[in-house]
Design a protein around this motif. Structure first.
Motif, PDB file in Angstrom:
ATOM      1  N   LEU A  86       0.840  -1.200   0.000  1.00  0.00           N
ATOM      2  CA  LEU A  86       0.000   0.000   0.000  1.00  0.00           C
ATOM      3  C   LEU A  86       0.879   1.254   0.000  1.00  0.00           C
ATOM      4  O   LEU A  86       0.877   2.034   0.958  1.00  0.00           O
ATOM      5  CB  LEU A  86      -0.921   0.033   1.225  1.00  0.00           C
ATOM      6  CG  LEU A  86      -2.033  -0.980   1.342  1.00  0.00           C
ATOM      7  CD1 LEU A  86      -2.868  -0.719   2.593  1.00  0.00           C
ATOM      8  CD2 LEU A  86      -2.916  -0.980   0.108  1.00  0.00           C
ATOM      9  N   PRO A  87       1.632   1.499  -1.078  1.00  0.00           N
ATOM     10  CA  PRO A  87       2.522   2.658  -1.061  1.00  0.00           C
ATOM     11  C   PRO A  87       1.790   3.998  -0.943  1.00  0.00           C
ATOM     12  O   PRO A  87       2.237   4.887  -0.218  1.00  0.00           O
ATOM     13  CB  PRO A  87       3.291   2.552  -2.374  1.00  0.00           C
ATOM     14  CG  PRO A  87       2.479   1.656  -3.242  1.00  0.00           C
ATOM     15  CD  PRO A  87       1.737   0.734  -2.323  1.00  0.00           C
ATOM     16  N   MET A  88       0.667   4.140  -1.619  1.00  0.00           N
ATOM     17  CA  MET A  88      -0.077   5.398  -1.524  1.00  0.00           C
ATOM     18  C   MET A  88      -0.737   5.527  -0.148  1.00  0.00           C
ATOM     19  O   MET A  88      -0.737   6.606   0.440  1.00  0.00           O
ATOM     20  CB  MET A  88      -1.145   5.474  -2.626  1.00  0.00           C
ATOM     21  CG  MET A  88      -0.562   5.410  -4.024  1.00  0.00           C
ATOM     22  SD  MET A  88       0.545   6.783  -4.384  1.00  0.00           S
ATOM     23  CE  MET A  88      -0.616   8.106  -4.452  1.00  0.00           C
ATOM     24  N   GLY A  89      -1.273   4.434   0.351  1.00  0.00           N
ATOM     25  CA  GLY A  89      -1.875   4.452   1.683  1.00  0.00           C
ATOM     26  C   GLY A  89      -0.855   4.789   2.750  1.00  0.00           C
ATOM     27  O   GLY A  89      -1.135   5.544   3.681  1.00  0.00           O
ATOM     28  N   GLY A  90       0.336   4.231   2.614  1.00  0.00           N
ATOM     29  CA  GLY A  90       1.397   4.525   3.573  1.00  0.00           C
ATOM     30  C   GLY A  90       1.822   5.978   3.542  1.00  0.00           C
ATOM     31  O   GLY A  90       2.069   6.589   4.586  1.00  0.00           O
ATOM     32  N   ALA A  91       1.902   6.541   2.339  1.00  0.00           N
ATOM     33  CA  ALA A  91       2.272   7.956   2.217  1.00  0.00           C
ATOM     34  C   ALA A  91       1.202   8.847   2.860  1.00  0.00           C
ATOM     35  O   ALA A  91       1.526   9.778   3.603  1.00  0.00           O
ATOM     36  CB  ALA A  91       2.467   8.323   0.750  1.00  0.00           C
ATOM     37  N   ALA A  92      -0.063   8.539   2.578  1.00  0.00           N
ATOM     38  CA  ALA A  92      -1.150   9.326   3.175  1.00  0.00           C
ATOM     39  C   ALA A  92      -1.157   9.171   4.691  1.00  0.00           C
ATOM     40  O   ALA A  92      -1.316  10.149   5.426  1.00  0.00           O
ATOM     41  CB  ALA A  92      -2.495   8.897   2.583  1.00  0.00           C
ATOM     42  N   GLN A  93      -0.952   7.953   5.155  1.00  0.00           N
ATOM     43  CA  GLN A  93      -0.923   7.704   6.601  1.00  0.00           C
ATOM     44  C   GLN A  93       0.168   8.544   7.259  1.00  0.00           C
ATOM     45  O   GLN A  93      -0.040   9.121   8.332  1.00  0.00           O
ATOM     46  CB  GLN A  93      -0.707   6.221   6.867  1.00  0.00           C
ATOM     47  CG  GLN A  93      -0.811   5.846   8.325  1.00  0.00           C
ATOM     48  CD  GLN A  93      -0.645   4.346   8.545  1.00  0.00           C
ATOM     49  OE1 GLN A  93      -0.075   3.635   7.721  1.00  0.00           O
ATOM     50  NE2 GLN A  93      -1.129   3.867   9.670  1.00  0.00           N
ATOM     51  N   SER A  94       1.316   8.650   6.638  1.00  0.00           N
ATOM     52  CA  SER A  94       2.409   9.466   7.182  1.00  0.00           C
ATOM     53  C   SER A  94       2.029  10.937   7.277  1.00  0.00           C
ATOM     54  O   SER A  94       2.341  11.598   8.274  1.00  0.00           O
ATOM     55  CB  SER A  94       3.662   9.311   6.321  1.00  0.00           C
ATOM     56  OG  SER A  94       4.160   8.010   6.406  1.00  0.00           O
ATOM     57  N   LEU A  95       1.357  11.449   6.255  1.00  0.00           N
ATOM     58  CA  LEU A  95       0.948  12.856   6.284  1.00  0.00           C
ATOM     59  C   LEU A  95      -0.058  13.125   7.403  1.00  0.00           C
ATOM     60  O   LEU A  95       0.081  14.095   8.156  1.00  0.00           O
ATOM     61  CB  LEU A  95       0.339  13.261   4.935  1.00  0.00           C
ATOM     62  CG  LEU A  95       1.314  13.404   3.785  1.00  0.00           C
ATOM     63  CD1 LEU A  95       0.548  13.595   2.475  1.00  0.00           C
ATOM     64  CD2 LEU A  95       2.258  14.575   4.022  1.00  0.00           C
TER      65      LEU A  95
END
Length: 120
Positions: A86-95
Motif C-alpha cells: 500500500l505505497p499510496m496508503g502509507g504515504a497518506a498515513q504518514s501525512l
C-alpha cells in the motif's frame, strides 16, 4: 481511498497556488479535467474555494484527522495481514500522522492542505 485522494488534491492545490494560480480557478480546472474527484467537487481543502466545507471554517467540524488516521491504520493492518503493498496508503498515513502529532488531530482531515502549505 478518500484519505489518499484528499492528500493528492491538497498537494495539487498547494503546488498550483505557489505557481500563482488563483485557488478557485485551479479548482475549476481540476474539476473540468481528469483530476476531478469527490474532494475537488464537494469538499475542497483549500480555504476560500467553497462555502460550507471545513476549510472555510478553519478546518472545524467534518471528519477528524485522527479518525482518518485510524482508518488508514486499519487498512495498513489488513495489508500487512494479506501481504499487500500500500505505497499510496502509507504515504497518506504518514501525512495524517504528522498532522495529528502536531496537535491537529481534531481538525478535519482536509487540513492536510495546511500541513503541506507550511512545509518547505
Amino acid at each position: 481511498l478518500l484519505g489518499i485522494s484528499m492528500a493528492g488534491l491538497a498537494e495539487a492545490m498547494q503546488l498550483g497556488t505557489r505557481l500563482g494560480m488563483e485557488p478557485s480557478v485551479l479548482s475549476d480546472v481540476i474539476n473540468a479535467s481528469s483530476g476531478r474527484c469527490w474532494s475537488s467537487e464537494k469538499y475542497s481543502p483549500c480555504p476560500g474555494v467553497m462555502e460550507g466545507v471545513p476549510s472555510s471554517r478553519d478546518y472545524a467540524g467534518g471528519f477528524a484527522t485522527d479518525l482518518m488516521l485510524k482508518d488508514l491504520g486499519l487498512a495498513a493492518a489488513a495489508a500487512r495481514d494479506t501481504g499487500s503493498p500500500l505505497p499510496m496508503g502509507g504515504a497518506a498515513q504518514s501525512l495524517y500522522a504528522m498532522l495529528s502529532t502536531q496537535g491537529h488531530g481534531r481538525l478535519d482531515f482536509s487540513a492536510v492542505y495546511r500541513l503541506l502549505q507550511r512545509r518547505t
